[in-house]
Design a protein around this motif. Structure first.
Motif, PDB file in Angstrom:
ATOM      1  N   VAL A   1      -8.242  50.291  15.125  1.00 36.14           N
ATOM      2  CA  VAL A   1      -8.893  51.029  16.206  1.00 36.14           C
ATOM      3  C   VAL A   1      -8.305  52.427  16.272  1.00 36.14           C
ATOM      4  O   VAL A   1      -7.097  52.611  16.123  1.00 36.14           O
ATOM      5  CB  VAL A   1      -8.685  50.309  17.562  1.00 36.14           C
ATOM      6  CG1 VAL A   1      -9.333  51.087  18.690  1.00 36.14           C
ATOM      7  CG2 VAL A   1      -9.239  48.894  17.509  1.00 36.14           C
TER       8      VAL A   1
ATOM      9  N   LYS B   1      -9.083  55.640  10.024  1.00 38.66           N
ATOM     10  CA  LYS B   1      -9.386  54.202   9.955  1.00 38.66           C
ATOM     11  C   LYS B   1     -10.153  53.837   8.682  1.00 38.66           C
ATOM     12  O   LYS B   1      -9.765  52.932   7.952  1.00 38.66           O
ATOM     13  CB  LYS B   1     -10.221  53.757  11.163  1.00 38.66           C
ATOM     14  CG  LYS B   1      -9.621  54.020  12.517  1.00 38.66           C
ATOM     15  CD  LYS B   1     -10.532  53.576  13.649  1.00 38.66           C
ATOM     16  CE  LYS B   1     -11.915  54.164  13.664  1.00 38.66           C
ATOM     17  NZ  LYS B   1     -12.014  55.584  14.000  1.00 38.66           N
TER      18      LYS B   1
ATOM     19  N   GLU C   1     -16.975  49.637  10.887  1.00 40.75           N
ATOM     20  CA  GLU C   1     -17.798  49.807  12.092  1.00 40.75           C
ATOM     21  C   GLU C   1     -19.176  49.156  11.929  1.00 40.75           C
ATOM     22  O   GLU C   1     -20.206  49.821  12.097  1.00 40.75           O
ATOM     23  CB  GLU C   1     -17.917  51.289  12.443  1.00 40.75           C
ATOM     24  CG  GLU C   1     -16.552  51.895  12.745  1.00 40.75           C
ATOM     25  CD  GLU C   1     -16.619  53.147  13.591  1.00 40.75           C
ATOM     26  OE1 GLU C   1     -17.438  53.198  14.522  1.00 40.75           O
ATOM     27  OE2 GLU C   1     -15.826  54.053  13.331  1.00 40.75           O
TER      28      GLU C   1
ATOM     29  N   THR D   1     -13.110  49.751  13.968  1.00 38.47           N
ATOM     30  CA  THR D   1     -13.953  49.954  15.136  1.00 38.47           C
ATOM     31  C   THR D   1     -13.318  51.028  16.008  1.00 38.47           C
ATOM     32  O   THR D   1     -12.116  51.279  15.921  1.00 38.47           O
ATOM     33  CB  THR D   1     -14.146  48.650  15.948  1.00 38.47           C
ATOM     34  OG1 THR D   1     -15.026  48.899  17.039  1.00 38.47           O
ATOM     35  CG2 THR D   1     -12.829  48.093  16.467  1.00 38.47           C
ATOM     36  N   HIS D   2     -14.125  51.653  16.824  1.00 41.06           N
ATOM     37  CA  HIS D   2     -13.580  52.575  17.836  1.00 41.06           C
ATOM     38  C   HIS D   2     -13.673  51.937  19.212  1.00 41.06           C
ATOM     39  O   HIS D   2     -13.276  52.533  20.195  1.00 41.06           O
ATOM     40  CB  HIS D   2     -14.324  53.917  17.809  1.00 41.06           C
ATOM     41  CG  HIS D   2     -15.777  53.782  18.133  1.00 41.06           C
ATOM     42  ND1 HIS D   2     -16.732  53.568  17.164  1.00 41.06           N
ATOM     43  CD2 HIS D   2     -16.434  53.789  19.309  1.00 41.06           C
ATOM     44  CE1 HIS D   2     -17.912  53.459  17.744  1.00 41.06           C
ATOM     45  NE2 HIS D   2     -17.757  53.585  19.048  1.00 41.06           N
TER      46      HIS D   2
ATOM     47  N   LEU E   1     -12.502  49.278  21.810  1.00 46.83           N
ATOM     48  CA  LEU E   1     -11.381  48.386  22.135  1.00 46.83           C
ATOM     49  C   LEU E   1     -11.852  47.011  22.599  1.00 46.83           C
ATOM     50  O   LEU E   1     -11.231  45.998  22.288  1.00 46.83           O
ATOM     51  CB  LEU E   1     -10.499  49.021  23.212  1.00 46.83           C
ATOM     52  CG  LEU E   1      -9.593  50.139  22.733  1.00 46.83           C
ATOM     53  CD1 LEU E   1      -8.953  50.859  23.908  1.00 46.83           C
ATOM     54  CD2 LEU E   1      -8.537  49.600  21.797  1.00 46.83           C
TER      55      LEU E   1
ATOM     56  N   ALA F   1     -12.785  45.025  19.533  1.00 48.86           N
ATOM     57  CA  ALA F   1     -11.575  44.609  18.835  1.00 48.86           C
ATOM     58  C   ALA F   1     -10.931  43.419  19.540  1.00 48.86           C
ATOM     59  O   ALA F   1     -10.533  42.440  18.913  1.00 48.86           O
ATOM     60  CB  ALA F   1     -10.592  45.771  18.747  1.00 48.86           C
TER      61      ALA F   1
ATOM     62  N   VAL G   1      -4.814  43.763  16.761  1.00 50.52           N
ATOM     63  CA  VAL G   1      -5.373  45.107  16.741  1.00 50.52           C
ATOM     64  C   VAL G   1      -4.289  46.080  16.289  1.00 50.52           C
ATOM     65  O   VAL G   1      -3.163  46.030  16.771  1.00 50.52           O
ATOM     66  CB  VAL G   1      -5.892  45.507  18.136  1.00 50.52           C
ATOM     67  CG1 VAL G   1      -6.412  46.939  18.136  1.00 50.52           C
ATOM     68  CG2 VAL G   1      -6.971  44.535  18.607  1.00 50.52           C
TER      69      VAL G   1
END
Length: 190
Positions: free
Chosen positions: A18, A25, A144, A176-177, A179, A182, A189
């Motif tokens: 993240v 990432k 993503e 992923t961005h 949270l 995740a 994470v």
């Protein structure tokens, strides 16, 4: 983009990476399948340094889902999903593709002959996930995979993906961005 990164992922584990846009990432994820080779340091997969591995063989041994799915638009969904089993010389790539499509909730009889352009965003991502799983890899990399989807489709795909993770058949590293995403999907994470 990366400096002093250490990530360890145990077999059967799902780890989410993240961070903000541009934080590295995707670059880190791509180091695991040698689409990016780091200037320094070492990346190990299955205990072996990836820098010594044949990049094509390494990539074919892992599932990979790009942010927009990456399906070939001029091929049918079934042909897209058959890609890696066919490249690996599997005696029945169509059977493996059909099984993978069913695992992600797409009926091969209904979706197999369609072109990716006729699918909804969620269906395209399901097909991309099926392609990543068709050769039955032990490692799956996801960049993503849910970010371009509406909230309802995203929630449905989260449930499908969580069920696949609960089977524990593969190790997952995903970018992923989000949270909440995740927290919902990953064991850890980073």
């Amino acid at each position: 983009a990366l400096d002093g990164v250490t990530v360890t992922v145990a077999g059967g584990e799902c780890v989410a990476l993240v961070g903000e846009s541009g934080s590295g990432k995707t670059t880190l994820l791509r180091c695991f399948n040698r689409t990016v080779d780091p200037d320094t340091g070492e990346v190990r997969v299955r205990g072996a340094p990836v820098g010594q591995a044949d990049p094509v063989a390494l990539r074919r041994s892992m599932g990979y889902v790009q942010q927009e799915g990456g399906l070939l638009p001029h091929w049918s969904v079934l042909r897209n999903v058959e890609l890696v089993p066919r490249l690996l010389g599997d005696p029945d790539p169509e059977e493996k593709a059909g099984r993978a499509l069913r695992r992600v909730g797409l009926d091969p009889a209904e979706f197999g002959n369609r072109s990716p352009g006729t699918l909804s965003g969620g269906q395209r991502q399901r097909a991309a996930l099926a392609r990543a799983l068709a050769a039955e890899p032990d490692i799956v990399l996801l960049d993503e995979p849910f970010s371009a989807l509406d909230a309802l489709t995203r929630s449905e795909l989260h449930r499908t993906f969580r069920a696949l993770l609960d089977d524990g058949e593969f190790t997952v590293l995903f970018v992923t961005h989000d949270l909440r995403e995740a927290d919902r999907l990953a064991d850890r994470v980073g």
